[in-house]
Structure formats: structure tokens, C-alpha cells
Design a protein around this motif. Structure first.
Motif, PDB file in Angstrom:
ATOM      1  N   ASN A  52     -17.803  12.977  23.713  1.00 11.56           N
ATOM      2  CA  ASN A  52     -18.374  11.806  24.367  1.00 11.56           C
ATOM      3  C   ASN A  52     -18.883  10.814  23.318  1.00 11.56           C
ATOM      4  O   ASN A  52     -19.794  11.125  22.555  1.00 11.56           O
ATOM      5  CB  ASN A  52     -19.515  12.253  25.285  1.00 11.56           C
ATOM      6  N   ARG A  53     -18.314   9.625  23.296  1.00  8.40           N
ATOM      7  CA  ARG A  53     -18.699   8.598  22.315  1.00  8.40           C
ATOM      8  C   ARG A  53     -20.065   7.989  22.613  1.00  8.40           C
ATOM      9  O   ARG A  53     -20.644   7.322  21.759  1.00  8.40           O
ATOM     10  CB  ARG A  53     -17.652   7.494  22.271  1.00  8.40           C
ATOM     11  N   GLU A  54     -20.582   8.210  23.811  1.00  9.32           N
ATOM     12  CA  GLU A  54     -21.875   7.636  24.192  1.00  9.32           C
ATOM     13  C   GLU A  54     -23.056   8.500  23.734  1.00  9.32           C
ATOM     14  O   GLU A  54     -24.186   8.064  23.796  1.00  9.32           O
ATOM     15  CB  GLU A  54     -21.938   7.455  25.716  1.00  9.32           C
ATOM     16  N   ARG A  55     -22.767   9.725  23.305  1.00  9.56           N
ATOM     17  CA  ARG A  55     -23.837  10.635  22.889  1.00  9.56           C
ATOM     18  C   ARG A  55     -23.782  10.860  21.390  1.00  9.56           C
ATOM     19  O   ARG A  55     -22.713  10.854  20.788  1.00  9.56           O
ATOM     20  CB  ARG A  55     -23.683  11.980  23.602  1.00  9.56           C
ATOM     21  N   LYS A  56     -24.943  11.087  20.800  1.00  7.41           N
ATOM     22  CA  LYS A  56     -24.984  11.447  19.381  1.00  7.41           C
ATOM     23  C   LYS A  56     -24.397  12.846  19.240  1.00  7.41           C
ATOM     24  O   LYS A  56     -24.678  13.722  20.044  1.00  7.41           O
ATOM     25  CB  LYS A  56     -26.415  11.408  18.858  1.00  7.41           C
ATOM     26  N   GLN A  57     -23.603  13.038  18.217  1.00  9.65           N
ATOM     27  CA  GLN A  57     -22.936  14.317  17.977  1.00  9.65           C
ATOM     28  C   GLN A  57     -23.344  14.850  16.604  1.00  9.65           C
ATOM     29  O   GLN A  57     -23.597  14.073  15.685  1.00  9.65           O
ATOM     30  CB  GLN A  57     -21.419  14.151  18.056  1.00  9.65           C
ATOM     31  N   TRP A  58     -23.347  16.149  16.441  1.00  9.65           N
ATOM     32  CA  TRP A  58     -23.772  16.773  15.188  1.00  9.65           C
ATOM     33  C   TRP A  58     -23.029  16.230  13.982  1.00  9.65           C
ATOM     34  O   TRP A  58     -23.621  15.938  12.959  1.00  9.65           O
ATOM     35  CB  TRP A  58     -23.539  18.275  15.253  1.00  9.65           C
ATOM     36  N   LEU A  59     -21.713  16.164  14.078  1.00  8.40           N
ATOM     37  CA  LEU A  59     -20.886  15.797  12.925  1.00  8.40           C
ATOM     38  C   LEU A  59     -20.149  14.481  13.180  1.00  8.40           C
ATOM     39  O   LEU A  59     -19.077  14.262  12.656  1.00  8.40           O
ATOM     40  CB  LEU A  59     -19.891  16.925  12.615  1.00  8.40           C
ATOM     41  N   THR A  60     -20.704  13.631  13.957  1.00 12.36           N
ATOM     42  CA  THR A  60     -20.178  12.356  14.443  1.00 12.36           C
ATOM     43  C   THR A  60     -19.101  12.611  15.482  1.00 12.36           C
ATOM     44  O   THR A  60     -19.039  13.682  16.074  1.00 12.36           O
ATOM     45  CB  THR A  60     -19.708  11.397  13.316  1.00 12.36           C
ATOM     46  N   HIS A  61     -18.243  11.645  15.702  1.00 13.85           N
ATOM     47  CA  HIS A  61     -17.298  11.717  16.812  1.00 13.85           C
ATOM     48  C   HIS A  61     -15.932  12.244  16.386  1.00 13.85           C
ATOM     49  O   HIS A  61     -15.431  11.894  15.330  1.00 13.85           O
ATOM     50  CB  HIS A  61     -17.173  10.342  17.473  1.00 13.85           C
ATOM     51  N   GLY A  62     -15.383  13.072  17.255  1.00 16.48           N
ATOM     52  CA  GLY A  62     -14.076  13.661  16.999  1.00 16.48           C
ATOM     53  C   GLY A  62     -13.805  14.777  17.990  1.00 16.48           C
ATOM     54  O   GLY A  62     -14.364  14.824  19.090  1.00 16.48           O
ATOM     55  N   TYR A  63     -12.954  15.698  17.582  1.00 14.53           N
ATOM     56  CA  TYR A  63     -12.577  16.860  18.386  1.00 14.53           C
ATOM     57  C   TYR A  63     -13.316  18.065  17.803  1.00 14.53           C
ATOM     58  O   TYR A  63     -13.183  18.357  16.624  1.00 14.53           O
ATOM     59  CB  TYR A  63     -11.063  17.082  18.322  1.00 14.53           C
ATOM     60  N   TYR A  64     -14.070  18.765  18.647  1.00 13.69           N
ATOM     61  CA  TYR A  64     -14.910  19.864  18.165  1.00 13.69           C
ATOM     62  C   TYR A  64     -14.292  21.222  18.455  1.00 13.69           C
ATOM     63  O   TYR A  64     -13.763  21.449  19.548  1.00 13.69           O
ATOM     64  CB  TYR A  64     -16.297  19.788  18.812  1.00 13.69           C
TER      65      TYR A  64
END
Length: 191
Positions: A30-42
């Protein structure tokens, strides 16, 4: 140099059905939420264990898991789990970022109580790639947090412990999508 082969487990919601998942997974976060390692496929790496835990926690038990084979050029993976040189390099990136972060605080562009985070540091250096790819040439990052269920002392009366299991994730950026070689729906079983 060389190629790195990683087995990754992508956990996702069942909301759109198994046929959709088989065709389109893995899904970009989700691009609207902060992600641990930024945006991509986890991906959870090496074992399906934490993929199931995340399915129960993050999707209230309504989840699917897609097993993927990831083949990356080793120079394009920032391995913060198994490579001390990469960890030291990230420490340098942190130090360089801290000076920039102090300026952002002075000018009010970040809250005064904010601190540098892994996500902010990665995001900053990924933006720098637009002008100088050499600073941050990576298409994927592998990291772990401090989670472990057991800390086993190495020797009697020693303070140092081995944590197991470690919770490791890999974030594959959009520009690395072609590194996904194979994928297979492994949960729920379709048999």
C-alpha cells in the motif's frame, strides 16, 4: 558478484479470490502507508513460518501465501541480515542522512520529535538515485527486526546470545520485479 537465489513467501489478503492471486501476486504494498523498507513487493525469506504469522495478524486469518523464487544480481541486493559490509555501508548512509535530517528539523519540514527511521533513510537514498545511481544501486533490501522467540547463550555466564528465529523480510522495488522467476500458491491449498 554473482547471483543470489532467495525463496520468498508473499502474504496477501484473500479478498479478491484465489484466481486473482494466482494471476497477479505478488502485490505491491500500500503506497498510502509507511512501510518498513519503503515501497515495493514484500517477502518473508527462507521459511513460510512468518508468512503464516503475518496472515493471522495482518489479515485476521483470511490470507493466501505465494512462494516465489527470486534471482538477483548480488550487487543489486542490500543485505542487512547476512553481510557486515552492507550493514557498515548502511551505517554510513545513516550518518550522512542524519546531517540532512537535522536541517529538515531546523526548517520545520519534519516534526521536532521525529527521529531518523530505516524507512526515512532508505526513502532519502532512493530519491538520490534519480541523480546518482552509484550511491544506492539496489533493487532489493533484506532486513530483520529485533524479534526472536528464544535467546540462547553461546556459553555459560556469557552475555552474548543467539536469537532464534530471526524475522527477515525482503523488499523488492518496482525496478527489480523481473527478479521474480517462479511463483506458486502454497496457502490455502488448492488441492
Amino acid at each position: 558478484m554473482g547471483e543470489v537465489h532467495i525463496v520468498g513467501y508473499h502474504t496477501c489478503s484473500l479478498d479478491n479470490g484465489l484466481a486473482h492471486i494466482q494471476t497477479h501476486a505478488p502485490f505491491h504494498c500500500n503506497r498510502e502507508r509507511k512501510q518498513w523498507l519503503t515501497h515495493g513487493y514484500y517477502f518473508w525469506t527462507d521459511s513460510i513460518h512468518f508468512a503464516h504469522e503475518w496472515g493471522h495478524q495482518g489479515y485476521a486469518g483470511r490470507y493466501a501465501i505465494v512462494k516465489c523464487s527470486l534471482n538477483l544480481d548480488s550487487t543489486l541486493l542490500l543485505d542487512l541480515v547476512g553481510n557486515v559490509e552492507h550493514q557498515l555501508y548502511f551505517g554510513k548512509l545513516l550518518k550522512d542522512y542524519q546531517a540532512r535530517f537535522a536541517e529538515l528539523k531546523r526548517t520545520g519540514r519534519v516534526p521536532q520529535n521525529a527521529e531518523p527511521t530505516v524507512s526515512r533513510i532508505i526513502s532519502h537514498w532512493r530519491k538520490k538515485v534519480r541523480t546518482d545511481r552509484r550511491v544506492f544501486p539496489y533493487v532489493a533490501i533484506k532486513a530483520q527486526d529485533g524479534y526472536s522467540r528464544v535467546n540462547i547463550p553461546f556459553v555459560d555466564s556469557g552475555r552474548e546470545c543467539m536469537p532464534i528465529p530471526t524475522r527477515q523480510q525482503l523488499c523488492l522495488f518496482e525496478e527489480g520485479y523481473e527478479c521474480i522467476q517462479n511463483k506458486e500458491l502454497v496457502h490455502p491449498s488448492t488441492v
